[in-house]
Design an enzyme around this catalytic site. Sequence first.
Site, mmCIF file in Angstrom:
data_model
loop_
_atom_site.group_PDB
_atom_site.id
_atom_site.type_symbol
_atom_site.label_atom_id
_atom_site.label_comp_id
_atom_site.label_asym_id
_atom_site.label_seq_id
_atom_site.Cartn_x
_atom_site.Cartn_y
_atom_site.Cartn_z
ATOM 1 N N SER A 1 43.244 35.355 38.542
ATOM 2 C CA SER A 1 41.878 35.325 39.166
ATOM 3 C C SER A 1 41.955 35.526 40.462
ATOM 4 O O SER A 1 43.040 34.655 41.053
ATOM 5 C CB SER A 1 40.868 34.178 38.698
ATOM 6 N N ARG A 2 40.923 35.642 41.394
ATOM 7 C CA ARG A 2 41.132 35.476 42.652
ATOM 8 C C ARG A 2 40.593 33.709 42.873
ATOM 9 O O ARG A 2 40.843 33.343 44.127
ATOM 10 C CB ARG A 2 39.994 36.288 43.412
ATOM 11 N N TYR B 1 45.869 37.958 41.594
ATOM 12 C CA TYR B 1 46.105 38.986 40.748
ATOM 13 C C TYR B 1 47.594 39.336 40.845
ATOM 14 O O TYR B 1 48.207 39.485 39.850
ATOM 15 C CB TYR B 1 45.298 40.442 41.036
ATOM 16 N N LYS C 1 37.360 50.876 31.074
ATOM 17 C CA LYS C 1 36.518 52.049 31.742
ATOM 18 C C LYS C 1 35.316 51.777 32.461
ATOM 19 O O LYS C 1 34.677 50.547 32.362
ATOM 20 C CB LYS C 1 35.869 52.870 30.295
#
Lengths: 329, 329
Positions: free
Chosen positions: B37-38, B59, B98
Amino acid sequence: MTGSPIRWGILSTGRIAGVFAEALQSLDDARLVAVGSRSADAAAAFGDRFNVPRRYASYEELAADPEVDIVYIATPHALHAENCLLCLHYGKAVLCEKPFTINARQAAEVIAVARERGMFLMEAMWTRFLPAIARLRELLAANAIGEVRMIASDFGFRSSVDPRSRLFDPALGGGSLLDVGVYPVSLTSMIFGGEPERIATLAHLGATGVDEEAAMILGYSSGRMAMLWSAIRTETPHETTIMGTDGMIRVHPQWWRARTLTLIRGGRADEVIEAPYSGNGYQYEAIEAMRCLRAGMTESPVMPLDETLGIMRTLDAIRAQWGLTYPME
Amino acid sequence: MTGSPIRWGILSTGRIAGVFAEALQSLDDARLVAVGSRSADAAAAFGDRFNVPRRYASYEELAADPEVDIVYIATPHALHAENCLLCLHYGKAVLCEKPFTINARQAAEVIAVARERGMFLMEAMWTRFLPAIARLRELLAANAIGEVRMIASDFGFRSSVDPRSRLFDPALGGGSLLDVGVYPVSLTSMIFGGEPERIATLAHLGATGVDEEAAMILGYSSGRMAMLWSAIRTETPHETTIMGTDGMIRVHPQWWRARTLTLIRGGRADEVIEAPYSGNGYQYEAIEAMRCLRAGMTESPVMPLDETLGIMRTLDAIRAQWGLTYPME
């Protein structure tokens, strides 16, 4: 004409002429007094079948009959303009089958003559007069699903390719759009109010040159859109869905002979609305025509001529994108 | 890798990351070993919630973890290309949500890198791997409805306009097409086999500049057509109908999480086919990714990269007709 029955003539003796004759028989204030055909035998057979006293072996004799108040035109659509003009020439009110004509030019000519002569004229878009569609109009007017944003509607069936059939003959205005696509286009016109601002469309033109399958997106002001499709080579669901900001209304298959609607709104149980029609359903357009005649009106507010003209212009614009023109144009 | 569990990492901790983590927990041969995660807090919370041993506050650390076999990318789509490239750079197989990227240019770049490095890469179009859609493919392959001529499919919901939301932000690839329109476009690609020859489309671009409602007609060879619509401001039926020369298949609402099909053929009783999915349904795409990894394959035949690229090209072509470009393009 109040008080006495309206006297109807039917021009042509084809399948739809019989359907309409049957519908007239259910109405006390209508009298089917005459039928006209290109053939004496066909006129006689139709006359026997529906108990029509006067049978003519030409359309002109029917149109000239002083005992006829209004003529229902039931020929294939390539003949509508000519048949309408003949009847209007003889001072007859006219109820003309859909599609009204082959194109907007023909429609404008017929409409202009009716207005000049002050005669009643109406497109026989029978679906619009059914109780279920009247109920639909009431629901939309009452804002039941908020602002309508999208419409999806289809009408397609699968038939075999037959170059001799009206359906596949360009010279008779064949193809899916004029035969059945006109139903969803007319419904969209009714709901969104007139002609689209933008059209995006594709079609499959078959071996005889007519549209065997067609799809169109009609764009209206504020970004409202209708997704419509029609076919004469593919069976489709025959369904209409009207999508609004506060819910949806589904007009059940086969929507063009609507009997049932479902009102779908978030957080509430779906509401199924039964609005069946009696008989074969064609009497409702006859009732409206007779109501107008008795009131001395030359147009019906339910199917006004300017809207009919707009629908024909829309069909023209759709075909123009495909490069489809008919030989008589 | 046969025999030992496949070791997964999840990049991002948003809603869909949690859905996928839950799906992985149902698979014996999958192990969710890392999350990136950031934010250290978000990674820790996600790690606690799904019992993930290694939690990274970047990441890059996730991508660099030698104990991770494959990374599931669950960020908003504007970040997909960058996130995929990072993982591929570190030699990780990738399953990417997607829409695969913002546009075809990004997709081509990511695909080229995966192919150069010989790494597995797949678009996480979960719907395609559901049992009901697998059953649909079998029915079509067995010619159950003859030649497919038309497809109608929609995916639209009504949300409030919120310029701060990803959905309405052009800088994050907002709008209905990339968020939900990709489902019917991908389904059409699966059924008709690749990219359309012709596209006719209209959209309503709202105040923030993204498509709030979109409608598209995709035209394929032999005149086959798909009528598709999507929305983020209007609830739609969430239904798919596949129309063939010998009948129809309807994929019931909500078709994108398909559970039931109805096979409709003239002269026969409708055949209702139940094909429910277990769990939340996201495990099927993970199973396919692991099957490919174990077989040493770099692409899935069910969702090939050339097809993913074709879908992105189709989305680009649709947007081009609206004049919609995103700021990062």
